[in-house]
Design an enzyme around this catalytic site. Sequence first.
Site, PDB file in Angstrom:
ATOM      1  N   GLU A 165      24.924  12.786 -51.513  1.00 15.61           N
ATOM      2  CA  GLU A 165      26.168  13.398 -51.968  1.00 15.61           C
ATOM      3  C   GLU A 165      27.388  12.594 -51.536  1.00 15.61           C
ATOM      4  O   GLU A 165      28.493  13.133 -51.419  1.00 15.61           O
ATOM      5  CB  GLU A 165      26.268  14.837 -51.467  1.00 15.61           C
ATOM      6  CG  GLU A 165      25.191  15.743 -52.042  1.00 15.61           C
ATOM      7  CD  GLU A 165      25.247  17.162 -51.489  1.00 15.61           C
ATOM      8  OE1 GLU A 165      26.348  17.622 -51.139  1.00 15.61           O
ATOM      9  OE2 GLU A 165      24.184  17.798 -51.396  1.00 15.61           O
ATOM     10  N   ASP A 403      15.937  22.986 -51.523  1.00 19.04           N
ATOM     11  CA  ASP A 403      17.152  22.386 -50.972  1.00 19.04           C
ATOM     12  C   ASP A 403      16.893  21.693 -49.630  1.00 19.04           C
ATOM     13  O   ASP A 403      15.857  21.900 -48.993  1.00 19.04           O
ATOM     14  CB  ASP A 403      18.211  23.481 -50.800  1.00 19.04           C
ATOM     15  CG  ASP A 403      19.627  22.941 -50.835  1.00 19.04           C
ATOM     16  OD1 ASP A 403      19.817  21.709 -50.797  1.00 19.04           O
ATOM     17  OD2 ASP A 403      20.561  23.766 -50.903  1.00 19.04           O
ATOM     18  N   GLU A 452      20.126  17.646 -57.927  1.00 15.37           N
ATOM     19  CA  GLU A 452      21.492  17.374 -57.481  1.00 15.37           C
ATOM     20  C   GLU A 452      21.711  15.860 -57.406  1.00 15.37           C
ATOM     21  O   GLU A 452      21.862  15.205 -58.421  1.00 15.37           O
ATOM     22  CB  GLU A 452      21.728  18.067 -56.136  1.00 15.37           C
ATOM     23  CG  GLU A 452      23.174  18.244 -55.760  1.00 15.37           C
ATOM     24  CD  GLU A 452      23.326  19.041 -54.476  1.00 15.37           C
ATOM     25  OE1 GLU A 452      24.350  19.716 -54.333  1.00 15.37           O
ATOM     26  OE2 GLU A 452      22.431  18.970 -53.599  1.00 15.37           O
ATOM     27  N   GLU A 458      30.387  22.341 -55.574  1.00 18.08           N
ATOM     28  CA  GLU A 458      30.508  23.003 -54.274  1.00 18.08           C
ATOM     29  C   GLU A 458      31.395  22.224 -53.304  1.00 18.08           C
ATOM     30  O   GLU A 458      31.950  22.800 -52.362  1.00 18.08           O
ATOM     31  CB  GLU A 458      29.132  23.226 -53.637  1.00 18.08           C
ATOM     32  CG  GLU A 458      28.438  21.966 -53.180  1.00 18.08           C
ATOM     33  CD  GLU A 458      27.133  22.262 -52.443  1.00 18.08           C
ATOM     34  OE1 GLU A 458      27.001  23.369 -51.909  1.00 18.08           O
ATOM     35  OE2 GLU A 458      26.269  21.380 -52.413  1.00 18.08           O
TER      36      GLU A 458
END
Length: 649
Positions: A165, A403, A452, A458
């Site tokens: 991320e 996750d 993802e 988010e």
Amino acid sequence: MKGVLVTVFSLLISYMGMAKDIETLSPDKNLKLNVSVDDDVSMQVYMGTDLLFEVKDIHLDTDHGLVPTRRAKVRSVNRSSVDRIVVPEIKEKFSEIPEKYNETLITFKDKSKLQFRVYNEGVVYRFITDLEGDVVINDEHAEFIFDQSSILTFQQDSSMNSDYEAPYIVKNISEIEQGKTGNLPALLQTPSSVNVLFLESATEDYPCMWLGKGEENLQAHFWNYPKGYNSIKGNSKNRRAILVCEDYIARIKGSRSFPWRIFAIGKQETDLLTNQLVYLLAPECKLEDTSWIKPGWVTFDWWARRGLYNVDFKAGINTETAKYMIDFAANFGIRYFLFDDGWTYKEDLTKTIDGLDMPEVVQYATSKNVDVMLWVTYDLFDSQMDEALHQFEKWGIKGLKIDFINRSDQEVVNFYWRAAEQAAKHKMVLDFHGAYRPDGLRRAYPNVLTREALVEFEQNGGTYKDNPDHHCTLPFIRNVAGPMDYIPGTLNNATKQSFRFNHDTPMGQGTRAHSIALAVITESPMQMLPDPQSDYYREEECTRFLTKIPVEWDETVPLKGKVGDYVALARRSGNVWYAAAITDWTPRNMDLDFDFLDEGREYTMEILKDGVNADIRAIDYKREIVKIKKGDQIHLSMVSGGGWIARIY
């Protein structure tokens, strides 16, 4: 007969020991691959007569020695060509994918092979070995030589426990410090403005490839096999974090094929928007029956339960809240409701917290034609996979969001494949979070609908990372690898000046039209709605428009685009087209041509666009209905962070 003669001729040349440079052209002859076999194996890729890049010293470092060996001798060169149509189980970009390439398979006297394919859309290679027993791979080597002024865009990262991320960095290769690493996809834009996107496919039983900066050039980088974990003090979100590694990257069967190394090539940036090489190079579907796999929209309780209003129950993780959200899903034709973090009793995936009656919730959802999904952590699911899946199936669960995987070594890659296989046996779809980018697993197991591996919505809760510049980057890089769970469609929209952090009810950067357009721009067979259902009820006109947007597409047509600045494209589902455009923080005018429509038909176009005051109040939008036909041109005017979207029928 001509193809047979070519193969025989190449075999004869290599046998005579004369073939040190082996050339392969793309079907349209615009790309040329030249493989050099000398002290080492290297390759050069040309567009026309221009050298785009080189890959030097391609080899595996194993406990059996180097593969191929130094000064390798070529035993044979086999050539073949393919021209066919592939019909995907899940229609991400197209209902039919053309696959056309020329292949060269080089077999060395040590029995190792290097397989090369040249597509009109790029160049790929992989190793094939035929060694006895198990083999330890110490490293896989390749040096990627580009002009030093080429621009690199990738997620720079230094952690073997990466959550994938990181924001994209944009630098010249010469500006990247030695020793810096980052993950794929990675985009190189040459001084001649040709786009080369690093990808990989068929990464089974092998670690993912990253890029590292060597003394001067980029090179392949892999994380070693794990040896010790953060298991004592950790919880289920970080317990599998690696603390210490072995001195090798993989232990494998000696006879196997390796992952494909992919260089997707586009003369124009928009050429990347329809590139399908990761999918085409993946293993074919391993499931006999895929009829139960249902793409669709998802509403979930993570932010939603923190922002509900106008209800007569205490919002939380409980049966009443779940039923309310299921009613919302039924009202707007949304396929799934997802319980996010917090539904389990302690760390037991087979039990729920007090106040949540899972059988009752699932039975209620089924009566409303809504399917229920559950969020789980990698650590708990891997530890309890068999018993958890049996309990989930008994409850009637139809999907999982897994996750905090946060790794890309060989061990965790095998978890992805095992989870996909086992979930398929129980007819459950999957969404991976804290995950590395798509690598073709979804073709082998189409129940893997999305994942993802990006900065997504988010991040707005506490960072500025998920901004319109980022939105205009994703389609050219991350989405080329495969579907991404961005979570588009917030109605809590903010200008650059009005944006504020709020983790419980995050704002989205950009206008209302920009946010809804992201449901077309960001590609995923499973799209999630971020906001509280109460907000969507309040804004019913936008919600109806948003939830009608398909998640599968029969056709995708790039219209305009520049990485990080703007993107416009059209997608067709059946007889209905959607066209969408977004801009970065720069206000932008744009003319769109509608040549993709059928000749001789008049269409109705329902438009959502930036309102006259959207530059001040990002929620301002305007809805219009106009007529349009093939050959017409529409002028768009988008404010800073603005957007435009149309449904054409």
